[in-house]
Design a protein around this motif. Sequence first.
Motif, short mmCIF file in Angstrom:
data_model
loop_
_atom_site.label_atom_id
_atom_site.label_comp_id
_atom_site.label_asym_id
_atom_site.label_seq_id
_atom_site.Cartn_x
_atom_site.Cartn_y
_atom_site.Cartn_z
N UNK A 152 0.83 -1.20 0.00
CA UNK A 152 0.00 0.00 0.00
C UNK A 152 0.87 1.26 0.00
N UNK A 153 1.99 1.23 0.73
CA UNK A 153 2.92 2.36 0.71
C UNK A 153 3.45 2.58 -0.70
N UNK A 154 3.88 1.49 -1.36
CA UNK A 154 4.36 1.61 -2.73
C UNK A 154 3.30 2.11 -3.68
N UNK A 155 2.07 1.66 -3.48
CA UNK A 155 0.97 2.10 -4.33
C UNK A 155 0.70 3.59 -4.15
N UNK A 156 0.73 4.06 -2.90
CA UNK A 156 0.49 5.49 -2.64
C UNK A 156 1.53 6.34 -3.35
N UNK B 30 2.22 9.11 -10.43
CA UNK B 30 1.63 8.96 -11.76
C UNK B 30 0.59 10.04 -12.03
N UNK B 31 -0.30 10.27 -11.07
CA UNK B 31 -1.34 11.29 -11.26
C UNK B 31 -0.74 12.68 -11.38
N UNK B 32 0.23 12.98 -10.53
CA UNK B 32 0.88 14.29 -10.59
C UNK B 32 1.65 14.46 -11.89
N UNK B 33 2.36 13.39 -12.31
CA UNK B 33 3.13 13.46 -13.55
C UNK B 33 2.24 13.61 -14.77
N UNK B 34 1.12 12.89 -14.79
CA UNK B 34 0.22 12.98 -15.94
C UNK B 34 -0.44 14.35 -16.00
N UNK B 35 -0.82 14.90 -14.85
CA UNK B 35 -1.39 16.25 -14.81
C UNK B 35 -0.37 17.27 -15.30
N UNK B 36 0.88 17.12 -14.87
CA UNK B 36 1.94 18.02 -15.32
C UNK B 36 2.14 17.91 -16.82
N UNK C 214 -3.74 4.50 -24.06
CA UNK C 214 -2.43 5.12 -23.82
C UNK C 214 -2.21 5.32 -22.32
N UNK C 215 -3.23 5.80 -21.62
CA UNK C 215 -3.12 6.00 -20.17
C UNK C 215 -2.90 4.66 -19.47
N UNK C 216 -3.65 3.64 -19.88
CA UNK C 216 -3.52 2.32 -19.26
C UNK C 216 -2.12 1.75 -19.48
N UNK C 217 -1.58 1.92 -20.68
CA UNK C 217 -0.24 1.42 -20.98
C UNK C 217 0.81 2.11 -20.12
N UNK C 218 0.73 3.44 -20.05
CA UNK C 218 1.68 4.19 -19.23
C UNK C 218 1.54 3.82 -17.76
N UNK C 219 0.31 3.63 -17.31
CA UNK C 219 0.07 3.25 -15.92
C UNK C 219 0.70 1.89 -15.62
N UNK C 220 0.52 0.94 -16.53
CA UNK C 220 1.03 -0.40 -16.31
C UNK C 220 2.55 -0.42 -16.23
N UNK C 221 3.22 0.37 -17.09
CA UNK C 221 4.68 0.32 -17.14
C UNK C 221 5.36 1.26 -16.14
N UNK C 222 4.60 2.06 -15.43
CA UNK C 222 5.23 2.95 -14.44
C UNK C 222 4.80 2.64 -13.01
N UNK C 223 3.55 2.25 -12.80
CA UNK C 223 3.05 2.02 -11.45
C UNK C 223 3.31 0.58 -10.99
N UNK C 224 2.98 -0.39 -11.81
CA UNK C 224 3.09 -1.79 -11.40
C UNK C 224 4.53 -2.22 -11.09
N UNK D 35 7.10 -0.59 -9.87
CA UNK D 35 7.56 -0.10 -8.57
C UNK D 35 6.80 -0.78 -7.43
N UNK D 36 5.49 -0.92 -7.60
CA UNK D 36 4.70 -1.56 -6.54
C UNK D 36 5.15 -3.00 -6.31
N UNK D 37 5.40 -3.73 -7.40
CA UNK D 37 5.86 -5.11 -7.26
C UNK D 37 7.27 -5.18 -6.67
N UNK D 38 8.09 -4.16 -6.97
CA UNK D 38 9.46 -4.17 -6.45
C UNK D 38 9.49 -4.05 -4.93
N UNK D 39 8.43 -3.54 -4.35
CA UNK D 39 8.40 -3.39 -2.90
C UNK D 39 7.99 -4.68 -2.19
#
Length: 377
Positions: A291-295, A301-307, A344-354, A356-360
């Motif tokens: 959950x820490x990794x997900x947060x 991801x949300x901040x980066x995509x908004x930027x 496109x959003x789903x692809x970027x989400x999969x390759x950036x969020x998952x 790091x979360x799995x690495x924890x």
Amino acid sequence: MPVWLNRQRALLDFALSSLGRRLGKTLGLAVVYTLIVAVLASVMLFSHAIRREAAQVLAGTPELLVQRLVAGRHDMIPAERLDAIRAVRGVKSAEGRLWGYLFDPAAAANYTLMVPADRVVEAGSAVVGSGVADVRGVAVGDLMSFRAHDGNLVQFRIKDVIDNDSALVSADLFLVSETDFRRLFGVPADRFTDIVVAVRNPREVRTVAEKIDAALPDTRIILRDEILRTYESVFDWREGILLVLLVGAILAFAIFAWDKASGLSAEEKREIGILKAVGWETSDVIRLKAMEGTVVSLGAFLAGYLLAYLHVFHWGAALFAPVLKGWAVMYPEFQLTPFVDELQVATLFFFTVFPYTLATVVPIWRAATVDPDQVMR
């Protein structure tokens, strides 16, 4: 269900407080994470938006273009070919076009001179694109002069300036009358640059193209679909170059994120040992750290995509727009229509969020399965 929700909320509160205790490490990782996501998302958003913009603009181009080839090179096509094309079954209309390129030494830029079919331009007058007006510093009523093919000076008075709404295709346009075009380039009255063909049945475009090719063997037939595919290839190529240049930064981030996620500090190991000692199960500890990794990853991801969205659609993608637009003296200034592709959003989400979360999870699982007394030592 309320018990399960309360449990997850308690885990989330504990995860946030745990991240707050390591504020420096968390902020450092989140900033780098956000910047990487912002850069990747900016490239994807800009390339997709400009590709979509080009497709909408090119949707109004002629279905068929007929050009004459001499020794493998584009040459002026005789007007008599119009009758031969109109005689082909399935052809709705065929009209000759006059267009070409003119180099302006004063601006060190090439203009696209064209005789428009949808508006009347008087002899001695010209309608210019916004890019031409900017690079030459001219406005309505000013004069522009060019040397014709025979060395004589030809003057044009600016009648109008095309607005920026269509700058993607009109920035370098210089619209003149047929008389001035032929005078400037020395084109005979019975010659055209190419011929635009409209087909009665859109499903028979290729069939009509084959008939024209058989009737006029020395011509080249260009379909609208081929033009669209060419633009797609160009944008894909430029996007690929930019992403290749960013590979180093992406790999550096991957190493950084893996080190931060997989390298547990003594304080974190001690915290896990205490949690196990007070009765936490291994699954609870893993869920907490995941959950820490997900947060962290989801927030970045949300901040980066908004930027990235602001960078592309409000700040003009200033960091890399010249690379994707192309190198030219006159950069077209236009406002892209905001558009977000879900895939496109789903692809970027999969390759950036998952990742790091799995690495924890792996290092946490290792630490959580060890005896609490040994971990705290």
